[in-house]
Design an enzyme around this catalytic site. Structure first.
Site: not given
Length: 520
Positions: A176, A183, A416, A418, A423
């Protein structure tokens, strides 16, 4: 399979109905596979990228220059620019690569780079490749400067479900990871796959997503990690999986790219790409970057073949780096399946006074209803512990395309991205979904970024645009769920999941009782 790297609802039902058949589809030998590694001599004056980046890198030893890419158009444009700027190498790793406008244009960008002498290594998970893409990938692989490998490939190309039935334990483990490195000097990682819906070019579902571009110390970590996956026992040269293709087919790629560019439907999109402020600043050398300590976390590629030591899991690395939250956790995940163990951990944190907020997809917005079933059954205990839950509203792609949700980019019609912050100081951005599949089955990749600035941007999203563009899930005095929606400045209350019908809710309720959480 779908955007999250999981088994789909239909495939799941098929497998449950037919049962798992023993035996494995034979794979070719890896003996004699070529060996290659990331090039290290691309710094300073060796390449244009190295020359442009070196002064800043040298001024910030041990740190990385980070620039978030919440805007879908910018995310495509920067990838295209890096492909066009690279002089030595392109190392690219993705779960999904669609044969559509943006997928074709990026493939042609890789082909053009190879024609200039750039070494291109492309590693794709084999779960979502199409017949059109297969033929073109084989043609590209015949180019002397392009090598393509497939991760956990399927010998039987159609239907893929046969591979799940005959070799489930391997086929159910997917790569996933997403990375795009030029480079060995600049890299892009995050949640986006390659396809129109990820780059704001689709007419249907658009995904609100998040990538970051990085230069500096962490780029070498990404390159080394790519080498690990490239050399893993799950990565097969594509010419050992697919039938040979006519190298002349590459001309068809050039023609397809020209047709895309001349298509009236694509003109507005390409104009937006050319007018990207990020690209203008990048070319002029004045793109804003935050120089901070950034650590890459990733799974052992051996996870693609079976269980590996927990010490080599991305989740273990996250725990080691971030530690126990003390004040606040703000989490964004399209496929949030906390499991009983995760709920216990969240409840324990909340009982210590940690403020926890979660933003995930609603049933009406998700592209994987079966995963929503793995989340929905845990809402009550989370709410009872004082945890705040927001769920994405399904917005019209045409009407809402230009609306913003801060660091999460265009509000789109399905979440979509994530990411999470801890803190007000550390931020994770990557491919990891907060579900059992990401933790135990798929391989994942991400950055932990020590950035109060980025954390503050996530705070702002949770304080402002998320409440404006999402449903807040609450618990009534009698223990029932309800959803609050901000509509034209007024609060609208829904007693059932908004935008759904009885049969959708009944299906989710049924799925939530099945012992399938480990697959989600």
């Amino acid at each position: 399979m779908n955007a999250r790297g999981s088994i789909t609802q239909h495939t799941l039902m098929f497998c449950l109905a037919t049962g798992l058949i023993g035996g494995c589809t034979p794979l070719p030998s890896l003996e004699g596979r070529s060996i290659s590694t990331a090039l290290s001599d691309t710094e300073s004056n060796a390449t244009r990228l190295g020359k442009a980046i070196s002064p800043s890198v040298n001024a910030h030893p041990g740190k990385s220059g980070i620039h978030p890419l919440p805007n879908a158009h910018d995310a495509f444009a920067v990838r295209a620019l890096l492909a066009g700027t690279a002089e030595r190498t392109l190392d690219i790793q993705y779960y999904i690569w669609h044969w559509d406008m943006t997928g074709i244009l990026l493939l042609e960008a890789l082909h053009a780079s190879a024609d200039r002498g750039v070494r291109v290594r492309l590693l794709l998970d084999d779960n979502n490749t199409s017949s059109e893409l297969d033929a073109m990938l084989m043609a590209l692989d015949s180019h002397p400067n392009i090598e393509i490998r497939l991760f956990n490939p399927f010998m039987i190309r159609k239907p893929r479900v046969i591979g799940y039935i005959t070799d489930f334990s391997r086929a159910n483990r997917r790569m996933h990871n997403k990375s795009f490195t030029a480079d060995n000097q600049a890299t892009i990682i995050g949640g986006r796959n390659v396809g129109d819906e990820y780059f704001g070019a689709a007419e249907g579902v658009l995904f609100a997503d998040l990538d970051v571009m990085a230069v500096g110390a962490v780029v070498k970590e990404v390159s080394n990690d790519f080498d690990r996956y490239w050399a893993s026992e799950s990565s097969y040269p594509i010419d050992r999986i697919l039938s040979p293709a006519d190298p002349a087919m590459i001309k068809e790629l050039v023609s397809a790219a020209l047709m895309v560019e001349s298509d009236p439907a694509a003109v507005a999109y390409m104009d937006a790409i050319r007018n990207s402020a990020v690209i203008r600043k990048l070319v002029q050398g004045n793109l804003e970057q935050e120089w901070v300590v950034t650590r890459m976390v990733s799974d052992d590629p051996g996870k693609g073949l079976g269980p590996v030591s927990k010490d080599s899991h991305l989740t273990h690395e996250l725990n080691e780096i971030i530690g126990e939250p003390e004040a606040e956790v703000e989490l964004v995940s399209p496929y949030f399946v906390p499991t009983a163990r995760g709920v216990d951990a969240f409840v324990a944190l909340a009982s210590r006074g940690v403020d926890i907020k979660v933003f995930t997809n609603s049933l009406e917005a998700t592209d994987v209803p079966v995963v929503h079933a793995g989340y929905a059954k845990w809402r009550k205990p989370l709410l009872e512990a004082g945890i705040t839950l927001y769920e994405t509203r399904l917005l019209s792609p045409k009407a809402e395309r230009d609306r913003r949700t801060g660091i999460l980019g265009s509000s789109g019609s399905s979440l979509h991205a994530k990411t999470f912050s801890v803190d007000h100081s550390s931020v994770f951005i990557g491919s990891f979904n907060f579900d059992p599949r990401s933790a135990k089955l798929n391989t994942e990749l991400g950055f932990v970024i020590d950035s109060p600035t980025l954390a503050k941007q996530i705070d702002a999203v949770f304080d402002g645009s998320i409440p404006e563009n999402a449903y807040e899930v609450r618990l009534s005095d009698n223990g029932n769920l309800y959803w609050l929606e901000n509509r034209d400045g007024k609060s609208v209350r829904h007693e059932t999941e908004p935008g759904t019908n009885f049969w959708q809710r009944a299906m989710v309720s049924f799925l939530s009782w099945l012992p399938i959480e480990w697959l989600l």
